[in-house]
Structure formats: structure tokens, C-alpha cells
Design a protein around this motif. Structure first.
Motif, PDB file in Angstrom:
ATOM      1  N   GLY A   4      18.058  -6.291  16.070  1.00 46.23           N
ATOM      2  CA  GLY A   4      17.494  -4.999  15.699  1.00 46.23           C
ATOM      3  C   GLY A   4      16.754  -4.997  14.377  1.00 46.23           C
ATOM      4  O   GLY A   4      16.139  -3.988  14.013  1.00 46.23           O
ATOM      5  N   CYS A   5      16.787  -6.105  13.638  1.00 48.12           N
ATOM      6  CA  CYS A   5      16.109  -6.189  12.340  1.00 48.12           C
ATOM      7  C   CYS A   5      14.732  -6.834  12.493  1.00 48.12           C
ATOM      8  O   CYS A   5      14.568  -7.786  13.263  1.00 48.12           O
ATOM      9  N   GLN A   6      13.787  -6.319  11.688  1.00 48.43           N
ATOM     10  CA  GLN A   6      12.463  -6.925  11.639  1.00 48.43           C
ATOM     11  C   GLN A   6      12.421  -7.809  10.395  1.00 48.43           C
ATOM     12  O   GLN A   6      12.572  -7.328   9.264  1.00 48.43           O
ATOM     13  N   ILE A   7      12.215  -9.112  10.616  1.00 54.71           N
ATOM     14  CA  ILE A   7      12.387 -10.115   9.565  1.00 54.71           C
ATOM     15  C   ILE A   7      11.098 -10.906   9.392  1.00 54.71           C
ATOM     16  O   ILE A   7      10.391 -11.194  10.361  1.00 54.71           O
ATOM     17  N   ILE A   8      10.808 -11.282   8.132  1.00 53.21           N
ATOM     18  CA  ILE A   8       9.704 -12.189   7.830  1.00 53.21           C
ATOM     19  C   ILE A   8      10.294 -13.460   7.207  1.00 53.21           C
ATOM     20  O   ILE A   8      11.081 -13.388   6.254  1.00 53.21           O
ATOM     21  N   TYR A   9       9.930 -14.606   7.758  1.00 50.10           N
ATOM     22  CA  TYR A   9      10.341 -15.902   7.211  1.00 50.10           C
ATOM     23  C   TYR A   9       9.111 -16.556   6.601  1.00 50.10           C
ATOM     24  O   TYR A   9       8.045 -16.645   7.217  1.00 50.10           O
ATOM     25  N   LYS A  10       9.253 -17.043   5.356  1.00 45.69           N
ATOM     26  CA  LYS A  10       8.185 -17.798   4.719  1.00 45.69           C
ATOM     27  C   LYS A  10       8.386 -19.289   4.993  1.00 45.69           C
ATOM     28  O   LYS A  10       9.524 -19.770   4.990  1.00 45.69           O
ATOM     29  N   LEU A  11       7.282 -19.999   5.228  1.00 48.50           N
ATOM     30  CA  LEU A  11       7.348 -21.395   5.647  1.00 48.50           C
ATOM     31  C   LEU A  11       6.914 -22.334   4.536  1.00 48.50           C
ATOM     32  O   LEU A  11       6.061 -21.999   3.703  1.00 48.50           O
TER      33      LEU A  11
END
Length: 396
Positions: A384-391
Motif C-alpha cells: 500500500g506504500c508508494q516508494i522511490i528507490y535510488k540506484l
């Protein structure tokens, strides 16, 4: 005159007597014929009886002989078995010799043909590699080295969904697609608008004439691409600005099994990277391994497909980045997500597993993970969470 009358009276009488005599002769002949036929049949029946008796006696004699032989075989069956096995072995050796001589005779005649076929195959493979490199003409000189950090942007919606930006446009709009079956897109002006508490007032609702299935949708160059709900493998191209279906296509082989075992709601997962539009799915014929398909988004046609060694078992999501498939695995109960299979379509021989690429600081599962080639980030939906991962990337 009287004599004449007597004459005429005697003629019919004589005729009658002669006719009766003739019938008697015919009956006698018929009786004689019948008698001869019966005698002949009786002789045949008598011969038949003698023959049957002879056959019966002969059969009895043969039966006694066979039973006697079988009794002898039964007492010596171990020896007979050895002889039969020896005979079978000799036959097998002879067959191998025949096959060998046949192959020797044919090899000289076929060697030139085989060499020509091999040369032709190598030329075709080289041409195919050149064609793929021309098709995938964007510069991709980096590889994924790690996932550095995460940012939970918001928690909204249920367990399944996807959210993204359009990497093919300059605008900063955010799109939210909630649920594994739905027909409404929420469009936000920017990330700040999306993070507001009352999102329904800030969002522009875009209804779809055909609902989607799964969480494998992508938005690219102003179009939403998604797997149509209720279809086996139909991909819909929807114009977001004009709000109409621009095109449709069928993806061969897809839709029969989930793309990822831990995300069974998604049968076809669409992806975007530096090279454009891709489709990821699994097929029973590949043993559940993931298949990559490059799609021309303008013509809505398949450009090429690759069978990968990456299994869909234990997988929860995957994404394409710089021609390369990255498959994310987890446990069924939800744990630490990790990338364990990487497959570069231009360097298929170097497909490898990489258990060192873990998603940081988070325990749970992902419904979807999409790569944004413009920002070099992952947009993920997890519980249910909107997540951003940095690469973190490095040069090849």
C-alpha cells in the motif's frame, strides 16, 4: 366312316399314354441323379470324418511333444535364458556395427553440407546481433551496482497497485493506478500535489473504456499501456490526453501463467527503460522462466523475444534497465527483497545471479517495481506504500 371315327378317338388316348411314359422316364432320371449326388456327399463326409480323426490324432501327438519339450525347457530355463541373453547381446553388437558403418559411409558425403549449414547459422547469428544493436541504439554503458536508499512517499490504496511518471514527457505529472482490476487513473500535477492528504480533490480522474488487469501498467510518451482485464494476452494502448483507445495488440505466448509466482494477479508486466517499451511474462513451455519481449510502441508489434534463465518461482517483481532484466525475489510471507537474476539481452551468455543486491531498510513485499530511465529511480508499490528507490550504477 366308322373306322375313321375310331381312329380319331384313339389318337388322344395314345398321346396321353405316351406323355405319361415320358414323365415317368424324367422322374426316374431325376431320382437317379439325386441318388448319385447323395452317394458322392456320403463319400465326402466319410473322408472328412477320417481326416478329422487324423487331425485330432496328429494334434494330440503334437501336444504331447510340445508339453514334453516345455517340461524340458522348464527344467533348463536358466540355461535357455543365458542363451537368449547371449543372442540378444550379439544382435545388439551387430546393430551397433551396422550403425557405425552406415555413419562412416554417410559422413564423407554430408561433411560439406554440415559445414555449410554451420557457416550459414553463424552468419545469421552475427546478422541478428547487428540488427539488435541497431534496434537498441540508445547508449547503455552502465550496470546496476546497488540500491542506495528509499523514500516512502505516501501510503494510499490497497495491497496491489502501481504509480509512475512518464519518462517520455518533460512534465512532472504523477499517475496512480490503484488495485489489480480497475478502470480509473488518477493524475496529479506533481509529486507535491500527490503527497497532499486529500488526494481525490487534487487528482484528475481519467476513466478507461476497458479495465486493466494486474499491476504491470506503464505510461510512456503520453500513452498508458496495460493488460486488458478478461483477455488472455491483449495489450491496450490508451491516449491519456484524448481519452480513447489508440491501438491494441496480442502478445503471443503470454497470459497463461503469472509473470511472478508471488504476484499472481499480474500475468503481463510492461516495462520501460532507455530502449523503450518491453513486456515481461512467463510461459509453461519455458518451465516458468521469464520471457522478455521488445515491443514497438508506435506500431504495437513484437520486435524480438528472449527466453531467459530467470525463474518466476519465488519472484515478486522485475524491471528492465539498460537492456537488462532484473528479477526481484522474496519469501512468500514477505521479507527482504533482493535481485537474484540479471539478464542482458545483448550479452545473454553473461546472465548471472547476484544475491548482493538487496533492497535497503525495509521488510515486506512489492506489488510492482518500475524503472524510470529519465530519473534513474525505481517507482515501487509495497504493501500500500508508494516508494522511490535510488540506484547506484557503475560503468560496464
Amino acid at each position: 366312316m366308322l373306322a375313321l371315327q375310331v381312329h380319331f378317338l384313339l389318337i388322344p388316348s395314345l398321346m396321353s399314354i405316351m406323355g405319361a411314359a415320358q414323365y415317368l422316364m424324367q422322374d426316374a432320371a431325376l431320382l437317379s441323379y439325386i441318388d448319385r449326388r447323395f452317394l458322392s456327399l456320403e463319400k465326402r463326409l466319410e473322408k472328412c470324418n477320417r481326416d478329422v480323426l487324423e487331425y485330432v490324432e496328429e494334434f494330440r501327438e503334437f501336444s504331447r511333444m510340445v508339453l514334453s519339450r516345455l517340461a524340458g525347457l522348464n527344467t533348463d530355463k536358466a540355461e535357455v535364458k543365458r542363451e537368449v541373453e547371449n543372442l540378444l547381446m550379439r544382435i545388439e553388437h551387430a546393430q551397433r556395427d551396422i550403425d557405425y558403418f552406415g555413419s562412416v559411409m554417410e559422413s564423407n558425403a554430408c561433411v560439406e553440407v554440415h559445414e555449410d549449414l554451420l557457416k550459414q547459422q553463424l552468419l545469421e547469428e552475427a546478422e541478428e546481433r547487428k540488427r539488435l544493436k541497431v534496434m537498441l541504439n540508445a547508449s547503455c554503458d552502465h550496470v546496476l551496482a546497488g540500491i542506495r536508499s528509499l523514500k516512502v512517499v505516501k501510503k494510499t490504496g490497497g495491497k496491489h497497485g502501481s504509480w509512475m511518471k512518464d519518462p517520455g514527457k518533460k512534465h512532472t505529472k504523477i499517475y496512480l493506478l490503484s488495485g489489480s482490476v480497475n478502470n480509473v487513473i488518477l493524475e496529479f500535477a506533481n509529486i507535491m500535489s500527490f503527497m497532499e492528504n486529500n488526494q481525490t480533490l487534487e487528482a484528475r480522474r481519467v476513466p478507461l473504456p476497458l479495465p486493466w488487469e494486474g499491476t504491470g501498467q506503464v505510461i510512456y510518451q503520453g500513452f498508458l499501456f496495460y493488460h486488458r482485464y478478461g483477455s488472455l494476452n491483449e495489450i491496450v494502448k490508451f491516449n491519456i490526453q484524448r481519452r480513447n483507445v489508440a491501438d491494441q495488440m496480442l502478445l503471443p505466448g503470454a497470459g497463461r501463467v503469472p509473470a511472478y509466482q508471488l504476484s499472481p494477479q499480474t500475468k503481463i508486466d510492461l516495462a520501460v527503460d532507455e530502449q523503450g517499451l518491453w513486456a515481461l511474462h512467463a510461459e509453461p513451455e519455458t518451465g516458468g522462466n521469464i520471457v522478455i519481449t521488445k515491443i514497438n510502441p508506435v506500431a504495437m508489434a513484437v520486435e524480438h523475444s528472449w527466453d531467459t534463465p530467470c525463474s518466476s518461482k519465488g519472484a515478486e517483481a522485475a524491471f528492465m534497465a539498460c537492456n537488462t532484466l532484473h528479477v526481484v525475489y522474496n519469501s512468500p510471507s514477505g521479507g527482504s527483497s533482493r535481485i537474484q537474476c540479471v539478464y542482458d539481452v545483448l550479452d545473454a551468455l553473461n546472465a548471472y545471479t547476484n544475491p548482493g543486491l538487496h533492497f535497503p531498510k525495509r521488510q515486506g513485499s512489492h506489488s510492482t517495481i518500475h524503472y524510470n530511465p529519465k530519473e534513474k529511480q525505481l517507482f515501487a508499490w509495497g504493501d500500500g506504500c508508494q516508494i522511490i528507490y535510488k540506484l547506484h550504477t557503475k560503468q560496464k
